[in-house]
Design a protein around this motif. Structure first.
Motif, mmCIF file in Angstrom:
data_model
loop_
_atom_site.group_PDB
_atom_site.id
_atom_site.type_symbol
_atom_site.label_atom_id
_atom_site.label_comp_id
_atom_site.label_asym_id
_atom_site.label_seq_id
_atom_site.Cartn_x
_atom_site.Cartn_y
_atom_site.Cartn_z
ATOM 1 N N VAL A 54 -34.383 2.644 38.811
ATOM 2 C CA VAL A 54 -34.960 2.043 37.619
ATOM 3 C C VAL A 54 -34.057 2.302 36.421
ATOM 4 O O VAL A 54 -33.364 3.308 36.348
ATOM 5 N N ALA A 55 -34.055 1.356 35.489
ATOM 6 C CA ALA A 55 -33.297 1.533 34.252
ATOM 7 C C ALA A 55 -34.065 2.470 33.326
ATOM 8 O O ALA A 55 -35.282 2.401 33.244
ATOM 9 N N VAL A 56 -33.369 3.369 32.652
ATOM 10 C CA VAL A 56 -34.030 4.338 31.785
ATOM 11 C C VAL A 56 -33.288 4.448 30.462
ATOM 12 O O VAL A 56 -32.099 4.156 30.366
ATOM 13 N N THR A 57 -34.004 4.871 29.444
ATOM 14 C CA THR A 57 -33.440 5.217 28.153
ATOM 15 C C THR A 57 -33.985 6.586 27.789
ATOM 16 O O THR A 57 -34.971 7.046 28.388
ATOM 17 N N PRO A 58 -33.389 7.285 26.811
ATOM 18 C CA PRO A 58 -33.920 8.595 26.425
ATOM 19 C C PRO A 58 -35.403 8.552 26.065
ATOM 20 O O PRO A 58 -36.165 9.430 26.489
ATOM 21 N N GLN B 296 -37.672 6.401 27.076
ATOM 22 C CA GLN B 296 -38.475 6.133 28.264
ATOM 23 C C GLN B 296 -38.650 7.397 29.111
ATOM 24 O O GLN B 296 -39.729 7.645 29.649
ATOM 25 N N VAL B 297 -37.599 8.184 29.211
ATOM 26 C CA VAL B 297 -37.693 9.410 30.005
ATOM 27 C C VAL B 297 -38.660 10.392 29.350
ATOM 28 O O VAL B 297 -39.527 10.966 30.013
ATOM 29 N N SER B 298 -38.542 10.609 28.046
ATOM 30 C CA SER B 298 -39.450 11.543 27.378
ATOM 31 C C SER B 298 -40.889 11.043 27.447
ATOM 32 O O SER B 298 -41.828 11.837 27.528
ATOM 33 N N GLY B 299 -41.070 9.724 27.462
ATOM 34 C CA GLY B 299 -42.412 9.170 27.572
ATOM 35 C C GLY B 299 -43.022 9.353 28.947
ATOM 36 O O GLY B 299 -44.237 9.270 29.103
ATOM 37 N N ARG B 300 -42.167 9.630 29.951
ATOM 38 C CA ARG B 300 -42.668 9.816 31.306
ATOM 39 C C ARG B 300 -42.855 11.280 31.655
ATOM 40 O O ARG B 300 -43.248 11.611 32.777
ATOM 41 N N ALA B 301 -42.578 12.182 30.739
ATOM 42 C CA ALA B 301 -42.753 13.606 31.015
ATOM 43 C C ALA B 301 -44.212 13.894 31.357
ATOM 44 O O ALA B 301 -45.133 13.419 30.691
ATOM 45 N N MET C 148 -30.691 15.413 26.136
ATOM 46 C CA MET C 148 -30.153 15.696 27.473
ATOM 47 C C MET C 148 -30.004 14.407 28.277
ATOM 48 O O MET C 148 -29.035 14.233 29.017
ATOM 49 N N VAL C 149 -30.960 13.494 28.126
ATOM 50 C CA VAL C 149 -30.855 12.204 28.806
ATOM 51 C C VAL C 149 -29.629 11.454 28.299
ATOM 52 O O VAL C 149 -28.857 10.884 29.083
ATOM 53 N N ALA C 150 -29.443 11.448 26.993
ATOM 54 C CA ALA C 150 -28.295 10.750 26.408
ATOM 55 C C ALA C 150 -26.982 11.330 26.910
ATOM 56 O O ALA C 150 -25.988 10.613 27.089
ATOM 57 N N ALA C 151 -26.952 12.637 27.166
ATOM 58 C CA ALA C 151 -25.720 13.275 27.620
ATOM 59 C C ALA C 151 -25.311 12.801 29.017
ATOM 60 O O ALA C 151 -24.111 12.732 29.320
ATOM 61 N N VAL C 152 -26.267 12.482 29.873
ATOM 62 C CA VAL C 152 -25.921 12.041 31.237
ATOM 63 C C VAL C 152 -25.954 10.518 31.376
ATOM 64 O O VAL C 152 -25.591 9.990 32.411
ATOM 65 N N LEU C 153 -26.382 9.828 30.305
ATOM 66 C CA LEU C 153 -26.562 8.380 30.396
ATOM 67 C C LEU C 153 -25.553 7.627 29.547
ATOM 68 O O LEU C 153 -25.714 6.445 29.288
ATOM 69 N N ASP C 154 -24.493 8.317 29.136
ATOM 70 C CA ASP C 154 -23.554 7.690 28.215
ATOM 71 C C ASP C 154 -22.880 6.461 28.816
ATOM 72 O O ASP C 154 -22.593 5.497 28.109
ATOM 73 N N ASP C 155 -22.651 6.466 30.144
ATOM 74 C CA ASP C 155 -21.998 5.318 30.778
ATOM 75 C C ASP C 155 -22.991 4.229 31.169
ATOM 76 O O ASP C 155 -22.614 3.237 31.799
ATOM 77 N N GLY C 156 -24.253 4.392 30.799
ATOM 78 C CA GLY C 156 -25.259 3.373 31.087
ATOM 79 C C GLY C 156 -25.800 3.423 32.493
ATOM 80 O O GLY C 156 -26.629 2.581 32.867
ATOM 81 N N LYS C 157 -25.380 4.393 33.291
ATOM 82 C CA LYS C 157 -25.863 4.509 34.663
ATOM 83 C C LYS C 157 -26.445 5.898 34.887
ATOM 84 O O LYS C 157 -25.971 6.884 34.327
ATOM 85 N N LEU C 158 -27.472 5.958 35.710
ATOM 86 C CA LEU C 158 -28.087 7.235 36.059
ATOM 87 C C LEU C 158 -28.087 7.336 37.575
ATOM 88 O O LEU C 158 -28.879 6.691 38.253
ATOM 89 N N THR C 159 -27.163 8.124 38.105
ATOM 90 C CA THR C 159 -27.078 8.286 39.549
ATOM 91 C C THR C 159 -28.158 9.253 40.036
ATOM 92 O O THR C 159 -28.795 9.959 39.240
ATOM 93 N N THR C 160 -28.331 9.289 41.346
ATOM 94 C CA THR C 160 -29.301 10.219 41.932
ATOM 95 C C THR C 160 -28.952 11.657 41.564
ATOM 96 O O THR C 160 -29.827 12.449 41.194
ATOM 97 N N GLN C 161 -27.665 12.004 41.631
ATOM 98 C CA GLN C 161 -27.247 13.366 41.300
ATOM 99 C C GLN C 161 -27.566 13.693 39.846
ATOM 100 O O GLN C 161 -28.073 14.779 39.536
ATOM 101 N N GLU C 162 -27.274 12.758 38.945
ATOM 102 C CA GLU C 162 -27.550 13.002 37.531
ATOM 103 C C GLU C 162 -29.054 13.098 37.266
ATOM 104 O O GLU C 162 -29.504 13.922 36.457
ATOM 105 N N ALA C 163 -29.830 12.248 37.945
ATOM 106 C CA ALA C 163 -31.274 12.265 37.739
ATOM 107 C C ALA C 163 -31.880 13.583 38.199
ATOM 108 O O ALA C 163 -32.734 14.170 37.514
#
Length: 622
Positions: free
Chosen positions: A351-355, A357-362, A588-603
């Motif tokens: 799924v596509a995520v933004t900072p 969206q992630v904090s809203g799913r905590a 923290m989300v922004a730090a791993v999402l800078d390239d616009g992709k969130l891999t399984t390892q990063e997630a």
């Protein structure tokens, strides 16, 4: 209202409750003092008597409150044990208990919290359940025998979803505090009643003896205190139950399941009542349904028909009689009504995520998360699943994740395990190493979640040896990957939370500005982990810091810090105020999402980092 807002609101509610109870205590002391003065009838030193009576009253209330709270300091398991609940063997083959375990496993994996300990009240025919604890790591979920035998899987899932809402939203700590506060006031009345029983015959025609008058006052004040405490408890509990019902529907996407459970409570003769009146009274505000008969004023739950209507708008209050007639002679059989399969057909797509969206799913479970949790649970090899759920082998499963395939390094690691935990554990780790090495990375956190209650249930010296052994294995090659670091620290946090849940659950008050140095260190580590190119890592770090503090100068990116340096950061970050912690998560989300992709390892890395600051996240990608 998201997780961070709910946490802030819960803290405000807690403060109000403490203030109200303090006022009730002061009023109790004043009443007893007045009666003591009247009983003196001009005899003796009035001031001295008032001081003694006031001190004794406060000591009784404080002693009762502190004593009860101390007895529950171990959290959810202590609350469950206090009402006579029996632990559930997580490897059980009993069909009803197995279904219960599976439902909780799926929800735990989906939400990103450690697997709670499970208990059952086997002799209770009513349909009920409760969650207790200070933190998710020490949470315990208890169900009645009636819930296991009378509910279908969908209905049981709805009830467990309701209880998981209390686990995720921080309601449990407030519930335990209420038990302690109420017991302090109740003890005053109990002592007064006992004194009256022992010395009531000592009254004479010249007047009421002072000790009897004070005992009478204590009895009256104790029951008056319970009256007002009951009102407070009922009001707080009713509001939380509405929110938990709504969350359960969000979790399961099946309002019919939760509604079906409530309909069975409304129609069955036993309803949701507990036969043990003492237990029902003590944990009434924690229960899924009313544990005993209350007037509407003292009811700890909204009226049953209103809860049903909120889920099934076609339901009418007149339908309650139809339900009672339906189950008057023949009670429902839950297992017979189960669907043939409760598992999702497969894992959902990334799924596509933004900072934001992630904090809203905590601390929430989205529309697909529960199915995803069920699918992940099904992907865990049965042998590994079984071993993770056994107290004797759970530690070996977790340790085996860190064993190297290089023979020399592997030998060194096994020696470390042997020195810390003994030969038997070292042999088990050696036997499991190859199988755990082949375990997909996205299944490692779910396996740790399943193993958690077995790890936290071990004696303290074994827990400390496990944590030391994990550090030994991760450091054996002289280089600790950030994922290895976060996984070992996730286990450490879980163990520490369960060992001292009362103090580890206290809300923080630190601001982002005051914790800037620690945040910079963690953001640099995350940016570097997701970007081996130094230029890309610097760009990710700068973007994350800008998200955290808009307009502030971006500091120099620190060099990769040691694991000891990272360890020093987490206390300050975990101590952030709730809304400030949301900014940290988004950075923290922004730090791993800078390239616009969130891999399984990063997630999974992000989930582990968030777990260290007590912000549970669901699985974000397949």
């Amino acid at each position: 209202m998201d997780f961070f807002e709910r946490q802030r609101t819960a803290r405000g509610t807690s403060v109000k409750l403490v203030v109200l109870f303090v006022l009730a205590v002061l009023a109790s002391v004043a009443v007893i003092d007045v009666i003591a003065v009247l009983a003196m009838q001009g005899r003796g030193n009035v001031v001295g008597v008032l001081v003694v009576v006031s001190a004794c009253t406060l000591l009784v209330i404080a002693g009762g409150m502190i004593g009860k709270t101390f007895s529950l300091r171990k959290g959810g398991a202590a609350v469950a044990a206090s009402v006579g609940a029996v632990p559930v063997d997580p490897t059980t083959t009993d069909p009803a208990l197995r279904r219960f375990v599976n439902v909780v496993e799926e929800m735990s994996i989906a939400s990103g919290v450690p697997m709670p300990r499970l208990f059952v009240l086997p002799l209770e025919e009513g349909i009920n359940a409760f969650a207790a604890g200070f933190t998710p790591a020490d949470a315990a979920i208890t169900v009645t025998g009636g819930a296991l035998s009378r509910l279908t899987r969908d209905e049981l899932q709805g009830v467990i979803g309701h209880e998981f809402s209390h686990v995720l939203n921080g309601d449990m700590r407030l519930g335990i505090r209420l038990i302690g506060l109420l017991h302090g006031i109740m003890l005053l009345g109990l002592i007064g009643s006992r004194i009256l029983a022992l010395s009531g015959r000592g009254s004479d025609r010249k007047g009421i003896p002072p000790v009897v008058a004070i005992a009478l006052a204590a009895t009256v004040v104790g029951f008056v205190g319970q009256f007002f405490a009951g009102l407070i408890k009922a009001a707080v509990s009713r509001q939380r139950e509405w929110l938990a019902d709504a969350s359960a529907v969000q979790f399961t996407r099946q309002p019919a399941g939760l509604a079906g459970a409530l309909k069975k409570i409304a129609g069955m003769p036993a309803g949701s009542r507990l036969a043990d009146e003492r237990s029902a009274k003590e944990v009434s505000h924690l229960l899924f349904g009313e544990g005993r008969r209350f007037s509407r004023l003292f009811s700890t739950h909204p009226p049953i028909h209103e809860r049903i209507v909120a889920l099934d708008p076609t339901f009418r209050e007149a339908d309650l009689e139809t339900l009672r007639e339906r189950w008057h002679d023949e009670l429902p059989h839950g297992m017979a009504g189960d669907a043939t399969s409760g598992l999702a057909p497969g894992v959902r797509a990334p799924v596509a995520v933004t900072p934001a969206q992630v904090s809203g799913r905590a601390a929430t479970i989205g529309p697909d998360d529960l199915d995803h949790g069920a699918a992940l649970n099904a992907q865990i090899p049965p042998h590994i699943h079984q071993l993770a759920m056994q107290p004797s082998t759970a530690a070996a499963v977790v340790l085996a994740m860190f064993v190297s395939g290089e023979p020399g390094l592997r030998a060194t690691q096994l020696v470390a395990v042997q020195e810390r935990l003994g030969n038997a554990t070292a042999r088990s780790v050696d036997a499991l190493a190859a199988e755990l090495a082949a375990l997909p990375r996205h299944l490692r956190l779910p396996v740790v979640s399943l193993a958690s209650p077995q790890l936290t249930g071990r004696p303290d010296h074994e827990q400390q040896a496990l944590l030391a052994a994990l550090d030994d294995l991760a450091l054996a090659d002289g280089a600790v990957s950030l994922f290895e670091y976060c996984l070992t620290r996730t286990v450490r946090t879980t163990v520490q939370d369960a060992a001292d849940p009362a103090s580890r659950s206290r809300p923080g008050s630190t601001t982002v500005r005051r914790a800037t140095d620690e945040i910079v260190t963690v953001l640099a580590a995350l940016a570097t982990a997701g970007n081996p190119d130094p230029v890309a890592a610097r760009q990710a770090f700068s973007g994350a810091f800008a998200h955290l503090r808009t307009g502030a100068p971006v500091p120099d990116m620190p060099a990769g810090g040691s694991w000891r340096r990272l360890d020093a950061c987490w206390p300050a970050l975990d101590g952030l105020a709730r809304l400030e912690k949301r900014l940290l998560v988004e950075a923290m989300v922004a730090a791993v999402l800078d390239d616009g992709k969130l891999t399984t390892q990063e997630a999974e890395l992000l989930r582990a980092a968030c777990a260290l600051v007590h912000v549970p996240l669901p699985a974000l990608v397949a």
